[in-house]
Scaffold this motif. Structure first.
Motif, mmCIF file in Angstrom:
data_model
loop_
_atom_site.group_PDB
_atom_site.id
_atom_site.type_symbol
_atom_site.label_atom_id
_atom_site.label_comp_id
_atom_site.label_asym_id
_atom_site.label_seq_id
_atom_site.Cartn_x
_atom_site.Cartn_y
_atom_site.Cartn_z
ATOM 1 N N GLU A 147 -8.891 30.642 58.258
ATOM 2 C CA GLU A 147 -7.460 30.941 58.116
ATOM 3 C C GLU A 147 -6.885 30.445 56.789
ATOM 4 O O GLU A 147 -5.877 30.942 56.314
ATOM 5 N N GLY A 148 -7.510 29.413 56.205
ATOM 6 C CA GLY A 148 -7.026 28.866 54.950
ATOM 7 C C GLY A 148 -6.127 27.662 55.094
ATOM 8 O O GLY A 148 -5.801 26.998 54.109
ATOM 9 N N HIS A 149 -5.697 27.358 56.323
ATOM 10 C CA HIS A 149 -4.867 26.182 56.592
ATOM 11 C C HIS A 149 -4.913 25.912 58.094
ATOM 12 O O HIS A 149 -5.169 26.813 58.896
ATOM 13 N N PRO A 150 -4.632 24.667 58.503
ATOM 14 C CA PRO A 150 -4.845 24.288 59.905
ATOM 15 C C PRO A 150 -3.611 24.350 60.802
ATOM 16 O O PRO A 150 -3.733 24.159 62.008
ATOM 17 N N ASP A 151 -2.421 24.597 60.249
ATOM 18 C CA ASP A 151 -1.215 24.367 61.050
ATOM 19 C C ASP A 151 -1.032 25.349 62.194
ATOM 20 O O ASP A 151 -0.341 25.033 63.168
ATOM 21 N N ASN A 152 -1.613 26.551 62.120
ATOM 22 C CA ASN A 152 -1.561 27.482 63.251
ATOM 23 C C ASN A 152 -2.736 27.312 64.205
ATOM 24 O O ASN A 152 -2.564 27.391 65.424
ATOM 25 N N VAL A 153 -3.935 27.099 63.674
ATOM 26 C CA VAL A 153 -5.094 27.019 64.558
ATOM 27 C C VAL A 153 -5.100 25.725 65.369
ATOM 28 O O VAL A 153 -5.550 25.705 66.515
ATOM 29 N N GLY A 159 -3.240 22.432 71.856
ATOM 30 C CA GLY A 159 -1.996 22.460 72.605
ATOM 31 C C GLY A 159 -1.005 21.433 72.091
ATOM 32 O O GLY A 159 -1.316 20.584 71.252
ATOM 33 N N GLY A 160 0.238 21.513 72.600
ATOM 34 C CA GLY A 160 1.269 20.547 72.240
ATOM 35 C C GLY A 160 1.736 20.678 70.806
ATOM 36 O O GLY A 160 1.702 21.755 70.200
ATOM 37 N N LEU A 161 2.181 19.558 70.246
ATOM 38 C CA LEU A 161 2.616 19.483 68.852
ATOM 39 C C LEU A 161 1.445 18.983 68.023
ATOM 40 O O LEU A 161 0.956 17.870 68.236
ATOM 41 N N ALA A 162 0.982 19.786 67.090
ATOM 42 C CA ALA A 162 -0.161 19.414 66.248
ATOM 43 C C ALA A 162 0.320 19.016 64.862
ATOM 44 O O ALA A 162 1.082 19.749 64.231
ATOM 45 N N LEU A 163 -0.142 17.853 64.407
ATOM 46 C CA LEU A 163 0.142 17.352 63.067
ATOM 47 C C LEU A 163 -1.166 17.446 62.288
ATOM 48 O O LEU A 163 -2.153 16.797 62.645
ATOM 49 N N SER A 164 -1.181 18.253 61.239
ATOM 50 C CA SER A 164 -2.436 18.559 60.553
ATOM 51 C C SER A 164 -2.360 18.217 59.074
ATOM 52 O O SER A 164 -1.289 18.240 58.465
ATOM 53 N N TRP A 165 -3.528 17.922 58.507
ATOM 54 C CA TRP A 165 -3.605 17.603 57.085
ATOM 55 C C TRP A 165 -4.995 17.955 56.560
ATOM 56 O O TRP A 165 -5.912 18.245 57.319
ATOM 57 N N GLN A 166 -5.118 17.918 55.230
ATOM 58 C CA GLN A 166 -6.365 18.289 54.583
ATOM 59 C C GLN A 166 -6.745 17.253 53.547
ATOM 60 O O GLN A 166 -5.916 16.799 52.761
ATOM 61 N N ASP A 167 -8.020 16.839 53.551
ATOM 62 C CA ASP A 167 -8.600 15.980 52.524
ATOM 63 C C ASP A 167 -9.720 16.763 51.860
ATOM 64 O O ASP A 167 -10.755 16.998 52.477
ATOM 65 N N SER A 168 -9.484 17.181 50.628
ATOM 66 C CA SER A 168 -10.444 18.017 49.923
ATOM 67 C C SER A 168 -10.734 19.251 50.774
ATOM 68 O O SER A 168 -9.832 20.019 51.061
ATOM 69 N N ASP A 169 -11.984 19.419 51.233
ATOM 70 C CA ASP A 169 -12.299 20.579 52.059
ATOM 71 C C ASP A 169 -12.425 20.226 53.535
ATOM 72 O O ASP A 169 -12.988 20.983 54.329
ATOM 73 N N ARG A 170 -11.899 19.090 53.930
ATOM 74 C CA ARG A 170 -11.973 18.651 55.317
ATOM 75 C C ARG A 170 -10.593 18.748 55.963
ATOM 76 O O ARG A 170 -9.609 18.248 55.427
ATOM 77 N N TYR A 171 -10.537 19.428 57.118
ATOM 78 C CA TYR A 171 -9.286 19.591 57.851
ATOM 79 C C TYR A 171 -9.257 18.656 59.054
ATOM 80 O O TYR A 171 -10.276 18.475 59.732
ATOM 81 N N SER A 172 -8.087 18.080 59.308
ATOM 82 C CA SER A 172 -7.931 17.169 60.437
ATOM 83 C C SER A 172 -6.619 17.455 61.143
ATOM 84 O O SER A 172 -5.677 18.012 60.565
#
Length: 324
Positions: A147-153, A159-172
């Motif tokens: 997708e190119g970013h984690p905020d939708n997936v 479920g719930g409220l997801a707080l997402s971030w990216q470090d280099s090529d790693r998504y959390s």
């Protein structure tokens, strides 16, 4: 033979005779000031069923949203995402029967493509042998890459409220529980807006003052959603993206302005043009629905709006695997 087929030649086939069903919630991302970082799972579900066949064929059945326009072959996003997941897991598929039941409106800012990708990757992960299956964090990584970013997936997965971030090529991502009194209402217009078109309207940079203001509101929004819904209106004020995108969705922008002027916590859902309102309690939710219906009938009579009072989904993607 396409590139994916070339790279998977020689990989073992998944077993035939399996059937997996994945139910995935819609999502609303870019929540107010939470651009590319905050997403909310909504109780509006697409369902994908995949059966592995003895024969070497692709059968694709599609109903609901997009049934008149989406392809029913290997060019469909679901098939592309499944093939990427199988390859990453070290497998390939033979024949497949795919049944997609789409409820999530397409091109409206409710994460329909993320829904499809999460469903496809989750299904592929379930169809490989048990010892090769990976956890939800792996699904997050691959779907975020696709997708190119984690905020939708992320909310679609967890479920719930997801707080997402990216470090280099790693998504959390990490999830928070939304206060029970928070009621999401969506107003979905009958026109589409692509994510790419919406992103193209954003400036390359913003002033330091705007970024600082946005940081404060994003922090407040997390508190409002989880503990103190009385701050939802203040917490949803955005300084990064919504004003720049308004020209591409003027009817939605006008509705948001009207809602916010009267103290209601309205934002663009995702890239738009759907409007999301976060109400504090059922009474306020009913009032919001009436307000939207009255405003849209009076001001945009040529646009058909679907107004839905939803709930926050707390489970994320649900996977059910059967073997014959």
């Amino acid at each position: 033979m396409d590139a994916t087929s070339q790279t998977t030649v020689g990989l073992p086939l998944i077993d035939a005779g399996q059937q997996v069903t994945v139910r995935v919630p819609a999502t609303s991302a870019n929540l107010g000031p939470g651009y590319d970082s905050l997403g909310l799972a909504l109780a509006l579900y697409d369902t994908l069923t995949v059966e592995s066949l003895e024969t070497d064929e692709l059968v694709f059945e599609l109903s609901g949203e997009g049934a008149d326009t989406l392809p029913r072959d290997s060019s469909h996003l679901v098939i592309k995402a499944m093939e990427a997941a199988f390859a990453r897991l070290g497998y390939r598929h033979g024949g497949l029967k795919v049944t997609a039941e789409n409820v999530n409106p397409h091109g409206r800012g409710l994460g329909s493509s993320a829904c499809a990708v999460v469903a496809a990757v989750s299904a592929a992960n379930a169809l490989v042998p048990a010892q090769n299956r990976r956890g939800r964090d792996w699904v997050l990584q691959l779907t975020s890459e696709l997708e190119g970013h984690p905020d939708n997936v992320a909310p679609a997965i967890f479920g719930g409220l997801a707080l997402s971030w990216q470090d280099s090529d790693r998504y959390s991502s990490t999830c928070a529980t939304v206060a029970e009194s928070v009621v999401p209402i969506v107003a979905v217009p009958d026109y589409e807006l692509s994510t790419e078109a919406a992103r193209a309207l954003l400036p390359a940079s913003v002033a330091h003052h705007a970024a600082a203001m946005n940081s404060g509101r994003a922090a407040l929004l997390i508190l409002a959603l989880t503990q103190k819904p009385e701050f939802l209106h203040a917490g949803t004020e955005d300084y990064l993206h919504q004003s720049y995108r308004a020209a591409a969705m003027r009817p939605s922008a006008a509705l948001i302005t009207a809602l916010r002027t009267t103290g209601r916590a309205a934002v663009v859902s995702g890239a738009g043009p759907t409007v999301l309102v976060l109400a504090n309690g059922e009474a306020e939710a009913a009032d919001v629905v009436r307000f939207i219906e009255d405003f849209t009938q009076a001001n945009t009579p040529d646009i058909a709006w679907r107004v839905m009072k939803l709930a926050v989904d707390v489970e994320g993607a649900k996977v059910d695997l059967h073997r014959r």
